[in-house]
Design a protein around this motif. Structure first.
Motif, PDB file in Angstrom:
ATOM      1  N   THR A  67       9.075  -6.144   3.388  1.00 24.68           N
ATOM      2  CA  THR A  67       9.109  -7.050   2.322  1.00 24.68           C
ATOM      3  C   THR A  67       8.237  -6.698   1.305  1.00 24.68           C
ATOM      4  O   THR A  67       8.716  -6.794   0.160  1.00 24.68           O
ATOM      5  CB  THR A  67       8.377  -8.458   2.894  1.00 24.68           C
ATOM      6  OG1 THR A  67       9.333  -9.148   3.915  1.00 24.68           O
ATOM      7  CG2 THR A  67       8.131  -9.406   1.685  1.00 24.68           C
ATOM      8  N   LEU A  68       6.869  -5.851   1.414  1.00 26.39           N
ATOM      9  CA  LEU A  68       6.216  -5.508   0.668  1.00 26.39           C
ATOM     10  C   LEU A  68       6.939  -4.250  -0.204  1.00 26.39           C
ATOM     11  O   LEU A  68       6.971  -4.105  -1.331  1.00 26.39           O
ATOM     12  CB  LEU A  68       5.157  -4.881   1.183  1.00 26.39           C
ATOM     13  CG  LEU A  68       4.084  -5.668   1.901  1.00 26.39           C
ATOM     14  CD1 LEU A  68       2.502  -5.213   2.303  1.00 26.39           C
ATOM     15  CD2 LEU A  68       3.859  -7.117   1.053  1.00 26.39           C
ATOM     16  N   ILE A  71       9.545  -5.908  -2.639  1.00 26.45           N
ATOM     17  CA  ILE A  71       8.876  -6.413  -3.806  1.00 26.45           C
ATOM     18  C   ILE A  71       8.703  -5.378  -4.896  1.00 26.45           C
ATOM     19  O   ILE A  71       8.876  -5.324  -5.945  1.00 26.45           O
ATOM     20  CB  ILE A  71       7.593  -7.133  -3.448  1.00 26.45           C
ATOM     21  CG1 ILE A  71       7.863  -8.468  -2.509  1.00 26.45           C
ATOM     22  CG2 ILE A  71       6.782  -7.444  -4.538  1.00 26.45           C
ATOM     23  CD1 ILE A  71       6.784  -8.919  -1.800  1.00 26.45           C
ATOM     24  N   HIS A 537      -1.209  -1.258   5.180  1.00 28.20           N
ATOM     25  CA  HIS A 537      -1.370  -2.836   5.216  1.00 28.20           C
ATOM     26  C   HIS A 537      -1.946  -3.224   6.713  1.00 28.20           C
ATOM     27  O   HIS A 537      -2.056  -2.209   7.347  1.00 28.20           O
ATOM     28  CB  HIS A 537       0.091  -3.611   5.049  1.00 28.20           C
ATOM     29  CG  HIS A 537       1.152  -2.846   5.945  1.00 28.20           C
ATOM     30  ND1 HIS A 537       1.179  -3.167   7.419  1.00 28.20           N
ATOM     31  CD2 HIS A 537       2.192  -2.023   5.751  1.00 28.20           C
ATOM     32  CE1 HIS A 537       2.120  -2.427   7.923  1.00 28.20           C
ATOM     33  NE2 HIS A 537       2.869  -2.179   6.850  1.00 28.20           N
ATOM     34  N   ARG A 571       9.190 -14.383   3.265  1.00 32.58           N
ATOM     35  CA  ARG A 571       8.874 -13.253   2.268  1.00 32.58           C
ATOM     36  C   ARG A 571       7.584 -13.939   1.444  1.00 32.58           C
ATOM     37  O   ARG A 571       6.761 -13.327   1.382  1.00 32.58           O
ATOM     38  CB  ARG A 571      10.030 -13.026   1.370  1.00 32.58           C
ATOM     39  CG  ARG A 571      11.340 -12.071   1.749  1.00 32.58           C
ATOM     40  CD  ARG A 571      12.381 -11.979   1.188  1.00 32.58           C
ATOM     41  NE  ARG A 571      11.991 -11.287  -0.307  1.00 32.58           N
ATOM     42  CZ  ARG A 571      12.296 -10.112  -0.359  1.00 32.58           C
ATOM     43  NH1 ARG A 571      13.038  -9.489   0.232  1.00 32.58           N
ATOM     44  NH2 ARG A 571      12.300  -9.280  -1.576  1.00 32.58           N
ATOM     45  N   CYS A 575       3.906 -12.267   1.537  1.00 33.06           N
ATOM     46  CA  CYS A 575       3.408 -11.774   0.271  1.00 33.06           C
ATOM     47  C   CYS A 575       2.107 -12.582  -0.179  1.00 33.06           C
ATOM     48  O   CYS A 575       0.897 -11.746  -0.350  1.00 33.06           O
ATOM     49  CB  CYS A 575       4.442 -12.064  -0.840  1.00 33.06           C
ATOM     50  SG  CYS A 575       3.765 -11.249  -2.460  1.00 33.06           S
ATOM     51  N   LEU A 647       0.820  -6.535  -9.238  1.00 27.68           N
ATOM     52  CA  LEU A 647       1.385  -5.724  -8.589  1.00 27.68           C
ATOM     53  C   LEU A 647       1.588  -4.256  -8.700  1.00 27.68           C
ATOM     54  O   LEU A 647       1.589  -3.505  -7.938  1.00 27.68           O
ATOM     55  CB  LEU A 647       2.998  -5.946  -8.796  1.00 27.68           C
ATOM     56  CG  LEU A 647       3.600  -7.260  -8.503  1.00 27.68           C
ATOM     57  CD1 LEU A 647       4.998  -7.672  -9.124  1.00 27.68           C
ATOM     58  CD2 LEU A 647       3.805  -7.396  -7.054  1.00 27.68           C
ATOM     59  N   PHE A 652      -0.627  -7.926  -3.434  1.00 25.25           N
ATOM     60  CA  PHE A 652       0.667  -8.875  -3.509  1.00 25.25           C
ATOM     61  C   PHE A 652       0.066 -10.228  -3.319  1.00 25.25           C
ATOM     62  O   PHE A 652       0.611 -11.000  -3.664  1.00 25.25           O
ATOM     63  CB  PHE A 652       1.445  -8.528  -2.169  1.00 25.25           C
ATOM     64  CG  PHE A 652       1.831  -6.965  -2.102  1.00 25.25           C
ATOM     65  CD1 PHE A 652       3.044  -6.786  -2.722  1.00 25.25           C
ATOM     66  CD2 PHE A 652       1.032  -5.887  -1.586  1.00 25.25           C
ATOM     67  CE1 PHE A 652       3.567  -5.459  -2.966  1.00 25.25           C
ATOM     68  CE2 PHE A 652       1.649  -4.611  -1.821  1.00 25.25           C
ATOM     69  CZ  PHE A 652       2.966  -4.548  -2.268  1.00 25.25           C
ATOM     70  N   ASP A 653      -1.129 -10.540  -2.731  1.00 28.88           N
ATOM     71  CA  ASP A 653      -1.749 -11.858  -2.497  1.00 28.88           C
ATOM     72  C   ASP A 653      -2.020 -12.552  -3.866  1.00 28.88           C
ATOM     73  O   ASP A 653      -1.626 -13.766  -3.989  1.00 28.88           O
ATOM     74  CB  ASP A 653      -2.625 -11.919  -1.726  1.00 28.88           C
ATOM     75  CG  ASP A 653      -3.867 -11.105  -1.899  1.00 28.88           C
ATOM     76  OD1 ASP A 653      -3.662 -10.011  -2.758  1.00 28.88           O
ATOM     77  OD2 ASP A 653      -5.033 -11.132  -1.495  1.00 28.88           O
ATOM     78  N   TYR A 655      -0.397 -11.646  -6.615  1.00 31.17           N
ATOM     79  CA  TYR A 655       0.885 -11.895  -7.186  1.00 31.17           C
ATOM     80  C   TYR A 655       1.400 -13.192  -6.853  1.00 31.17           C
ATOM     81  O   TYR A 655       1.764 -13.827  -7.608  1.00 31.17           O
ATOM     82  CB  TYR A 655       1.742 -10.648  -7.092  1.00 31.17           C
ATOM     83  CG  TYR A 655       3.200 -10.778  -7.205  1.00 31.17           C
ATOM     84  CD1 TYR A 655       3.793 -11.266  -8.590  1.00 31.17           C
ATOM     85  CD2 TYR A 655       4.052 -10.738  -6.281  1.00 31.17           C
ATOM     86  CE1 TYR A 655       5.185 -11.463  -8.545  1.00 31.17           C
ATOM     87  CE2 TYR A 655       5.507 -11.121  -6.222  1.00 31.17           C
ATOM     88  CZ  TYR A 655       5.935 -11.444  -7.694  1.00 31.17           C
ATOM     89  OH  TYR A 655       7.535 -11.759  -7.707  1.00 31.17           O
ATOM     90  N   ALA A 656       1.202 -13.585  -5.599  1.00 21.28           N
ATOM     91  CA  ALA A 656       2.024 -14.699  -5.129  1.00 21.28           C
ATOM     92  C   ALA A 656       1.070 -15.880  -5.525  1.00 21.28           C
ATOM     93  O   ALA A 656       1.601 -16.883  -5.803  1.00 21.28           O
ATOM     94  CB  ALA A 656       1.804 -14.765  -3.608  1.00 21.28           C
ATOM     95  N   VAL A 707       9.969 -11.286  -4.967  1.00 20.19           N
ATOM     96  CA  VAL A 707       9.638 -11.939  -3.612  1.00 20.19           C
ATOM     97  C   VAL A 707      10.465 -12.977  -3.192  1.00 20.19           C
ATOM     98  O   VAL A 707      10.651 -13.022  -1.916  1.00 20.19           O
ATOM     99  CB  VAL A 707       8.184 -12.454  -3.886  1.00 20.19           C
ATOM    100  CG1 VAL A 707       7.873 -13.596  -4.986  1.00 20.19           C
ATOM    101  CG2 VAL A 707       7.695 -12.957  -2.415  1.00 20.19           C
TER     102      VAL A 707
END
Length: 897
Positions: A67-68, A71, A537, A571, A575, A647, A652-653, A655-656, A707
């Motif tokens: 997923t990462l 993205i 990660h 996803r 994220c 990004l 990622f966190d 961004y979400a 995402v």
């Protein structure tokens, strides 16, 4: 399902992921939007799959990792990069051989009965039928890889690269044969890597055995492996241990075998552990092997490849010693499995009274990850790669920041591992894998060549050649992955375009086994690093932070989550939890929360469509005039910039979080609510706002494509936006005239409504009950602003009146301070003030009692040290919640008092 804008039929009431995901993905793949084109212009951006095992099925670790990657790939594609996401799978030597052997067992066929060629044919058959499972599952997750370039580590091209690398490194003296200790799987009868060994804590025994000296004294050793005493070559003591100082240089006679071995001084022996004296068995213990090298000791092997007693190396030294050693007993052990031999040896030592005592002991037992056999250190002749020599340029590349780890602290782990490098055992005693390109001639010589024809040419006519039976470690071919997949050793266009790759996304557990080896091979053969960034990660844990496991029953199947909640929800949940380097807490509840976000986006889109908000081809955001229009476009500009920056930093966190906040809190909760009466009123303002709504929604869909690609693509198509969604660019929002004034106006309105809602909630005012809002000391422009937004304040703050205060402040009113103004919310007649005071006082007392209980528990050292970490954390979280709520309730009481 072609992604065309031919229909703007009303959106369904709810979004059903299963209806859209598979057709959308099929369309994307068939239309070639994931295909890399090295010949085209654009900044190159490439990522290589960490190739999953061909035997694998999708688990949450895969879901996180891919997923990462996806993205990043989708985001870079939107930013105009010439993107390659290179997919592929690993042949996974021992894992695949095990799977196929088990299948043959069910048919009553053995591997040896088939013979090597027949068995290899069966493995290829299995690979064709089952080997694509995980790549099909990755499609379900939405992975936008260039599947036309999918590679397999046993492909002809990759095999060619493997042979070339082996031969060149051998010519350079960097690959050689040596007799060293390896991790040995006695079930598969093969060397295995450290990564395939799991150390499990096990309850066992510590046996104390007396070894006699010639002068009548004895020295007691403590061991968890009494069966290996048959291969002892010394007893080691610390040179600083006064108990044994005068014994150093003397000999002991080994019980059972009668062999004589020296007592040596070596720092390996710790005076604080056991008896301070340790038996040295170089062929069956990694530490003992090093002691043996330091003291030039022999290394007899006493276990065969199946972990059965084997006496050939010590046969000639076995002697009869009255009351101590009996050759007949020792020979009776030959061929016996180590576990059975251990029992017999312990019983005989006890009978002869050389066993001093037995104590319970907890130890770490090495277990083969594949198959579960207890791993033996075994001295064997294997092929080795001189990893320490290859490591230098890799270390330098990280030091010079040609390769950067994120988070940076993993660089220290990398350096620590590289400092401890040992020669890399690259041979495996398997049939499935890259067969070692070495031939043994009837003339006693070894010929290393890329083909048998080349080897025969080296040997000359008349020399009969036999190829080495072993195959290469799976990590050897994986180490070449960044360039072998691109066509090396041929100088292909893809190789020139996409190497070095941009970023590697991986877990910390394979930094040593895979990441460092790719660095070594890439630098050695390409003269260039294989990637510029290594993004590390964490692990996926359950919602309480516990490691997922079958025994705990807290594991989750990502495919089941996709089936229930949709790929986008899975996803987005991943994220949102993927903080840089941190473990991710994930459970069904988290995925369900993020499905609720997708539902919110769908409902908002449906509302806008029902109210006539449609994309306008010639819409120019810089020409909007309305305050609300200018505000939301400016907010969208800020959101896209924040998302882009997050990004860029691999956050990622963030961004979400940025997307979540803008879509849910700003766009849906405020903008859409503010827009409703304007939509209903009609006219030019409504027409502009509808166009703005569609424009900003289009920005949201593009900003969140990386995402949540499925729901955003579905909405893009169904709402009539132009162009192929999968190839749209990242949204660039222009600056807007008078944006700051619009922001000041609307943000003031948001703060006012929010404050009023907080007070009403604290005061327990029923939602149906309206109350006036009276402004004191407010500037004229504030009163004007309040009047301008009168309808929104009345509706969303449940205000019966919005006006300037005349005369004295009302009796029994809650107060709100907003900038220069004090706003009164009269409560007399609205709520029962005495009852509300009593309720609040009781709630304050209850919360204080709860805080006292939890504080007392957390102050208890026994509780904090003995309770499970997740239980302690749960209590800390409860205390924080209670304290926050107490502050809120006291504030409410203060308003009334």
């Amino acid at each position: 399902m072609a992604e065309q804008n031919t229909s703007t039929a009303p959106l369904e009431k709810t979004f059903n992921p299963s209806q859209y995901e598979a057709p959308l993905y099929q369309h994307w793949e068939e239309s070639g939007v994931f295909t890399a084109h090295p010949e085209k212009e654009g900044r190159a951006f490439s990522i290589m799959f960490p190739p999953p095992n061909v035997t694998g099925t999708l688990h949450l670790g895969h879901a996180l990792n891919f997923t990462l990657q996806d993205i990043l790939i989708r985001w870079q594609r939107m930013n105009g990069a010439n993107v390659l996401w290179q997919p592929g799978t690993d042949h996974a030597g021992i894992a695949t051989q095990m799977v196929v052997e088990r299948a043959l067992d069910k048919e009553g066929i053995s591997r040896t009965a088939l013979g090597r060629p027949g068995f290899i044919d069966r493995v290829w058959d299995w690979k064709k039928e089952y080997g694509g499972t995980i790549v099909r599952q990755l499609r379900t997750l939405g992975a936008s890889a260039d599947w036309s370039r999918e590679r397999f580590t046993m492909d002809d091209g990759l095999s060619k690269a493997v042979r070339k690398v082996f031969v060149q490194l051998h010519k350079e003296g960097l690959i050689y044969r040596d007799r060293r200790l390896v991790n040995w799987d006695p079930a598969f009868r093969s060397a295995i890597s450290d990564l395939e060994v799991e150390n499990r804590e096990t309850k066992g025994s510590m046996w104390y055995i007396r070894y006699p000296l010639d002068d009548g004294r004895t020295i007691t050793i403590a061991t968890t492996r009494p069966e290996t005493m048959l291969g002892d070559v010394a007893v080691a003591v610390s040179p600083e241990d006064d108990r044994y100082r005068d014994m150093i240089g003397q000999e002991v006679t080994l019980p059972l075998t009668g062999r004589r071995v020296p007592i040596i001084a070596d720092e390996h022996s710790d005076p604080e552990k056991g008896t301070g004296a340790v038996k040295i068995t170089p062929a069956h213990d990694f530490n003992d092997f090093e002691v043996g090298k330091r003291h030039n000791l022999a290394a007899p092997t006493i276990l065969d490849e199946g972990a059965h007693i084997w006496l050939d190396d010590i046969e000639s030294e076995i002697k009869v010693v009255e009351g101590l050693a009996d050759p007949a007993f020792v020979r009776s052990l030959a061929g016996m499995h180590r576990d059975e031999a251990r029992k017999k040896i312990v019983a005989e030592l006890e009978r002869l009274e050389w066993l001093e005592k037995i104590e319970p002991h907890t130890l770490q037992v090495p277990i083969a990850e594949r198959g579960g056999a207890i791993v033996e250190p075994r001295l064997t002749l294997q092929w080795y790669c001189d990893a320490p020599k290859l490591a230098g340029p890799a270390v330098e590349a990280v030091q010079n920041e040609k390769i950067v780890f994120e988070p940076r602290q993993w660089e220290n782990t990398f350096f620590a591992w590289m400092r401890e490098l040992q020669p890399w055992c690259i041979s495996r005693q398997l049939w499935w894998g890259h067969r070692i390109p070495a031939w043994y001639g009837s003339d006693g010589q070894t010929y290393v060549a890329e083909t048998e024809e080349d080897a025969q040419a080296q040997a000359g006519e008349g020399v009969i050649l036999t190829q080495d039976e072993d195959v290469l470690d799976t990590w050897f071919s994986s180490a070449l992955w960044p360039f072998s997949t691109l066509g090396w050793p041929d100088n292909t266009e893809a190789l020139k375009r996409y190497y070095p790759t941009s970023v590697l996304v991986t877990g910390f557990d394979i930094i040593f086994f895979w990441v460092s080896r790719m660095m070594m091979m890439g630098l050695h053969f390409m003269g260039e690093v294989p990637f510029h960034k290594v993004l590390i990660h964490g692990l996926v844990r359950d919602e309480k932070g516990q490691k997922m496991s079958k025994s705990r029953g807290n594991g989750l199947d990502p495919l089941e989550l996709v089936s229930e909640f949709g790929a986008d929800a899975v996803r987005l949940a991943i994220c949102a939890g993927a903080g840089l380097g941190r473990d991710i807490k994930l459970g069904r509840g988290r995925v369900e929360e993020h499905r609720a976000f997708i539902t919110k986006l769908w409902n908002a889109s449906r509302f806008l469509q029902m109210n006539g908000a449609a994309p306008a081809a010639q819409f120019d955001p810089t020409q909007v005039k309305g305050t609300l229009s200018r505000w939301i476009i400016q907010e969208a500009r800020q959101a896209t910039e924040n998302a882009q920056a997050a990004l860029q930093a691999s956050r990622f966190d963030d961004y979400a979080r940025c997307c979540y906040h803008f879509v849910w809190n700003i766009f849906c909760d405020w903008f859409v609510e503010f827009a409703k009466p304007i939509f209903n009123a009609g006219g030019e303002e409504a027409a502009e706002l509808k166009a703005v709504s569609a424009y900003v929604l289009g920005i949201i869909l593009r900003m969140m494509q990386p995402v949540i690609p499925f729901v955003t693509a579905t909405l893009w198509q169904k709402l009539g936006y132009e162009g192929e969604f999968a190839t749209t660019s990242w949204p660039i929002v222009p600056s807007i005239a008078e944006a700051q004034k619009a922001a000041d106006d609307v943000n003031w309105l948001v703060r006012l409504i929010t404050e009023v809602r907080v007070v009403r909630s604290e005061m327990n005012v029923p939602p149906s009950q309206k109350a006036p809002l009276l402004f004191r000391d407010a500037k004229p422009e504030t009163i004007e602003r309040a009047q301008q937004w009168h309808e929104a304040i009345s509706r969303m703050a449940r205000a019966s009146e919005v006006s300037a205060l005349t005369g004295e402040a009302p009796h029994m009113a809650a107060q709100i301070v907003l900038d220069e103004a004090t706003i009164f919310l009269p409560l007399e007649g609205v709520i029962d003030l005495d009852a509300e005071r009593n309720r609040l006082r009781k709630e304050v007392t209850r919360l204080e009692t709860e805080i006292e209980k939890v504080t007392k528990k957390l102050s208890n050292e026994n509780f904090v040290s003995r309770a499970k970490p997740e239980v302690v954390q749960e209590n800390r979280d409860r205390l924080s919640d209670f304290e926050h709520e107490l502050t809120r309730q006291k504030a409410a009481l203060a308003r009334l008092d």
